[in-house]
Write an enzyme that holds these catalytic residues in place. Structure first.
Site, PDB file in Angstrom:
ATOM      1  N   GLY A 206      45.097  40.996 -36.414  1.00  0.00           N
ATOM      2  CA  GLY A 206      43.909  41.711 -35.964  1.00  0.00           C
ATOM      3  C   GLY A 206      44.121  42.658 -34.811  1.00  0.00           C
ATOM      4  O   GLY A 206      43.176  43.141 -34.216  1.00  0.00           O
ATOM      5  N   GLU A 426      51.165  34.014 -12.480  1.00  0.00           N
ATOM      6  CA  GLU A 426      52.127  35.020 -12.967  1.00  0.00           C
ATOM      7  C   GLU A 426      52.686  35.848 -11.822  1.00  0.00           C
ATOM      8  O   GLU A 426      53.861  36.213 -11.832  1.00  0.00           O
ATOM      9  CB  GLU A 426      51.477  35.920 -14.022  1.00  0.00           C
ATOM     10  CG  GLU A 426      51.034  35.201 -15.309  1.00  0.00           C
ATOM     11  CD  GLU A 426      52.146  34.397 -15.966  1.00  0.00           C
ATOM     12  OE1 GLU A 426      53.329  34.796 -15.869  1.00  0.00           O
ATOM     13  OE2 GLU A 426      51.833  33.348 -16.571  1.00  0.00           O
ATOM     14  N   ASP A 502      56.791  25.520 -17.655  1.00  0.00           N
ATOM     15  CA  ASP A 502      57.680  25.986 -16.591  1.00  0.00           C
ATOM     16  C   ASP A 502      58.469  24.813 -16.021  1.00  0.00           C
ATOM     17  O   ASP A 502      59.679  24.892 -15.824  1.00  0.00           O
ATOM     18  CB  ASP A 502      56.871  26.595 -15.440  1.00  0.00           C
ATOM     19  CG  ASP A 502      56.219  27.905 -15.832  1.00  0.00           C
ATOM     20  OD1 ASP A 502      56.691  28.523 -16.794  1.00  0.00           O
ATOM     21  OD2 ASP A 502      55.251  28.302 -15.159  1.00  0.00           O
TER      22      ASP A 502
HETATM   23  P1  ADP Z   1      46.496  43.672 -38.224  1.00  0.00           P
HETATM   24  O1  ADP Z   1      47.076  44.440 -39.344  1.00  0.00           O
HETATM   25  O2  ADP Z   1      47.272  43.797 -36.940  1.00  0.00           O
HETATM   26  O3  ADP Z   1      46.219  42.248 -38.529  1.00  0.00           O
HETATM   27  P2  ADP Z   1      44.302  45.425 -38.656  1.00  0.00           P
HETATM   28  O4  ADP Z   1      44.960  46.729 -38.487  1.00  0.00           O
HETATM   29  O5  ADP Z   1      44.079  44.974 -40.041  1.00  0.00           O
HETATM   30  O6  ADP Z   1      45.074  44.293 -37.872  1.00  0.00           O
HETATM   31  O7  ADP Z   1      42.954  45.439 -37.833  1.00  0.00           O
HETATM   32  C1  ADP Z   1      41.781  44.909 -38.336  1.00  0.00           C
HETATM   33  C2  ADP Z   1      40.600  45.692 -37.854  1.00  0.00           C
HETATM   34  O8  ADP Z   1      40.409  45.500 -36.455  1.00  0.00           O
HETATM   35  C3  ADP Z   1      40.767  47.172 -38.017  1.00  0.00           C
HETATM   36  O9  ADP Z   1      40.340  47.581 -39.267  1.00  0.00           O
HETATM   37  C4  ADP Z   1      39.899  47.729 -36.908  1.00  0.00           C
HETATM   38  O10 ADP Z   1      38.571  47.773 -37.317  1.00  0.00           O
HETATM   39  C5  ADP Z   1      40.007  46.697 -35.830  1.00  0.00           C
HETATM   40  N1  ADP Z   1      41.024  47.067 -34.837  1.00  0.00           N
HETATM   41  C6  ADP Z   1      42.106  46.334 -34.495  1.00  0.00           C
HETATM   42  N2  ADP Z   1      42.822  46.936 -33.525  1.00  0.00           N
HETATM   43  C7  ADP Z   1      42.199  48.087 -33.251  1.00  0.00           C
HETATM   44  C8  ADP Z   1      42.465  49.163 -32.348  1.00  0.00           C
HETATM   45  N3  ADP Z   1      43.521  49.165 -31.522  1.00  0.00           N
HETATM   46  N4  ADP Z   1      41.601  50.205 -32.353  1.00  0.00           N
HETATM   47  C9  ADP Z   1      40.539  50.227 -33.163  1.00  0.00           C
HETATM   48  N5  ADP Z   1      40.239  49.248 -34.031  1.00  0.00           N
HETATM   49  C10 ADP Z   1      41.041  48.177 -34.093  1.00  0.00           C
HETATM   50 ZN    ZN Z   2      54.439  30.079 -15.734  1.00  0.00          ZN
END
Ligand code: ADP
Ligand code: ZN
Ligand code: MG
Length: 605
Positions: A206, A426, A502
């Site tokens: 995501g 951190e 750690d």
């Molecule tokens: P992944 O392939 O890394 O699992 P996706 O590209 O399928 O994630 O992302 C899923 C949805 O989340 C996208 O269709 C978009 O709507 C939203 N999303 C995720 N990251 C971003 C980003 N950096 N900018 C805009 N939308 C994003």
């Molecule tokens: Zn630590």
């Protein structure tokens, strides 16, 4: 499909024709035509008739008469005027039973069964052709009809642009040259620049990996072949490999282009770990992928992008030079990234003026882009349910619970106090990395939850990857590990469970120093390590110590004294840099992720 006109096909066509004929013939009952009015009159006159039924067809004057005869036979006579026929029968002294029958639906009664049979025949026919083709081509270079076809979706032009991807500034910059290359390969070949063949996007689900890949293709305006790793995985051995071959063949006809293999871990799992020999389908598929990638030369115009969230299980061969030699890490977004993502996804969602995207970004640490998109969508649904045309803050609060809780993301809504603790923790690590001479420089510090157990991380940029570690290096390693706990203790006067890994690491290093590397003055250069390097099942149960209880006690003492010595030294260093500690923590709370340079600048101010 190539040519398939052949003998077998003709035979099947013939069979179909015969079947159809049979069906048609069976619907026509010739016997019915043999009974006539004359015969009926004769039968009546001879007293052969037992009973008569008149079938009056619905909405029609016509129908039929069914006559039961003395000898048990039944005859049917079609009549055009039922009333007329009934009259006639009555006159003959018969008492016909008149009933209404539904209109004879010719289509339903005759046509439909025929169509069904024909349909089945056609289906059968195609199946046979398929099987036959597969049989004919069953050499090693077979392409089993649609089976071996790549299944990749080819997108000629897509609407995605880099501007649709929020945040990920550095990542996008890293990919800039690839886009430039795809647009104008000659600029690169002229100066002899080598462009990577494969780029691996690695990060949690995501985070926009798929989106980014599409945006690159859209931005470069080149065809985009998208396929998921799981599409290669088939039950039948060889099909996956054939699909890979087909995909690259197809792509080579449309250069320059991008091949995007989503979720590559489905095919590119570490080889040789499968039970039973390991020459399984997946291995063949992976081998084929490697062969194809080695096959095309650099700058040939095909760039293979792949995405995974399990880089740890990938076969190392895939990361070798000439294959996926560029790796781009895509993490969960920081505050600013989250705000930008929220802005992009609220473009077509009217917000009420009490909605503050900045504020939402602040409270959603650890949310992925997909989570944020989902959050806004849920809010819109809530607004729509109330027949409102805009989203209020209350919708977002309610959705936050829905999106954040109810899934494993529950822990992702991080309290302000936790953020502060993590930031200081951190910062403590980072200061020691910076001050101690034998450690690697800090590359990034982050307090973005990763979804796993870690609340944040401090990542060094490995400089010396030497085979040997000196005693001082190991001591500094321990000090760095303890830094997080020390900072927590200094600032909050209390310690948390967050430092457990750690502590575990520090202890392991200290113990190794004593038992394996002979680095303890008291115990001398003796290997007290019972198991050496061999790993066998149950080693902890059956630990066979080659030394006495007394020595065991001494080892524990030594480990303890190393740790506490390191703790004191590390504590002194952090105390000397209290101001930087505060500044680092503040900056982390503000930005969530800072670079090594931003961190180092704090020492100068
Ligand atoms: P992944 O392939 O890394 O699992 P996706 O590209 O399928 O994630 O992302 C899923 C949805 O989340 C996208 O269709 C978009 O709507 C939203 N999303 C995720 N990251 C971003 C980003 N950096 N900018 C805009 N939308 C994003
Ligand atoms: Zn630590
Ligand atoms: Mg994806």
């Amino acid at each position: 499909m190539e040519k398939k006109g052949n003998g077998l096909g003709l035979v099947f066509l013939l069979i179909i024709v015969l079947l159809i004929l049979g069906v048609i013939l069976s619907t026509v009952d010739f016997t019915k035509n043999t009974y006539t009015r004359g015969k009926l009159e004769a039968d009546i006159a001879n007293g052969e008739v037992v009973s008569v039924t008149v079938n009056q067809r619905q909405n029609s004057s016509g129908g039929s008469i069914t006559v039961e005869k003395k000898n048990g036979q039944e005859e049917t006579l079609f009549v055009t005027d039922v009333t007329d026929a009934t009259e006639f029968l009555r006159k003959q002294g018969l008492d016909p039973y008149v009933r209404e029958v539904p209109k004879d639906n010719w289509f339903l009664n005759h046509m439909l069964p025929m169509l069904v049979v024909v349909g089945i025949c056609i289906l059968f026919f195609f199946l046979m052709i398929n099987a036959q083709n597969a049989a004919m081509n069953s050499g090693p270079t077979s392409k089993m009809m649609n089976f071996g076809k790549s299944r990749a979706k080819m997108i000629k032009e897509n609407k995605y642009r880099l501007s649709d991807v929020a945040g990920l500034k550095e990542e996008k910059a890293d990919l800039e040259e690839i886009i430039m290359f795809l647009k104008d390969p000659e600029d690169f070949t002229k100066v002899g620049a080598r462009i990577p063949k494969g780029v691996l996007l690695d990060g949690p689900p995501g985070t926009g990996k798929t989106l980014l890949a599409k945006a690159i293709a859209g931005e470069a305006g080149v065809p985009f072949y998208s396929i998921s790793g799981s599409d290669f995985v088939e039950m039948y051995v060889g099909v996956g490999a054939s699909r890979v071959r087909d995909l690259f063949e197809e792509a080579s006809l449309h250069k320059p282009c991008i091949i995007f293999i989503d979720e590559i871990d489905a095919v590119a799992r570490r080889r040789g770990t499968g039970l039973g020999g390991g020459h399984d389908e997946k291995e063949q598929t992976l081998n084929q992928l490697l062969v194809e990638m080695d096959g095309f030369t650099e700058n040939s115009g095909i760039i293979v992008l792949a995405a995974t969230n399990r880089v740890d299980i990938l076969d190392p061969a895939i990361l070798r030079p000439g294959r996926f030699d560029r790796k781009i890490m895509i993490g969960n977004p920081d505050v600013q990234g989250r705000e930008e993502i929220l802005a992009i996804h609220s473009k077509n969602k009217p917000l009420s003026d009490d909605v503050d995207l900045k504020q939402i970004a602040h409270t959603t640490a650890g949310f992925s882009g997909a989570d944020l998109e989902n959050l806004l969508n849920e809010s819109a649904i809530l607004a729509a349910k109330e027949k409102r045309a805009f989203i209020k803050q209350q919708d977002i609060n309610a959705s936050m619970i829905k999106v954040g809780i109810g899934t494993e993301k529950k822990s992702r809504i991080v309290s302000e106090k936790e953020r502060r603790i993590t930031a200081y923790h951190e910062a403590g690590h980072a200061i020691l990395f910076h001050v101690l001479p034998n450690t690697d420089p800090v590359y990034t510090i982050s307090i973005i939850p990763t979804g796993g157990s870690a609340a944040g991380y401090t990542m060094p940029l490995p400089e010396n990857d030497g085979m040997f570690h000196t005693k001082n290096e190991m001591l500094e390693d321990i000090m760095v590990s303890l830094g997080g706990r020390i900072a927590e203790d200094l600032i909050f006067g209390d310690i948390t469970t967050g430092a457990s890994s750690d502590i575990k690491k520090a202890t392991a290093v200290a113990r190794n120093m004593v038992t394996r590397f002979g680095m303890s003055e008291k115990l001398g250069a003796i290997n007290y390590d019972a198991d050496g390097d061999e790993v066998f099942i149950g080693r902890d149960l059956a630990k066979n110590r080659p030394y006495s209880e007394k020595v065991a006690g001494e080892i524990d003492e030594e480990v303890k004294s190393i740790i506490s010595e390191c703790y004191e030294k590390a504590e002194a260093i952090i105390k000397e840099n209290m101001e930087v500690l505060h500044k680092t923590a503040e900056l982390l709370l503000e930005k969530e992720r800072i670079t090594g340079d931003e961190f180092r600048a704090l020492f100068e101010a």
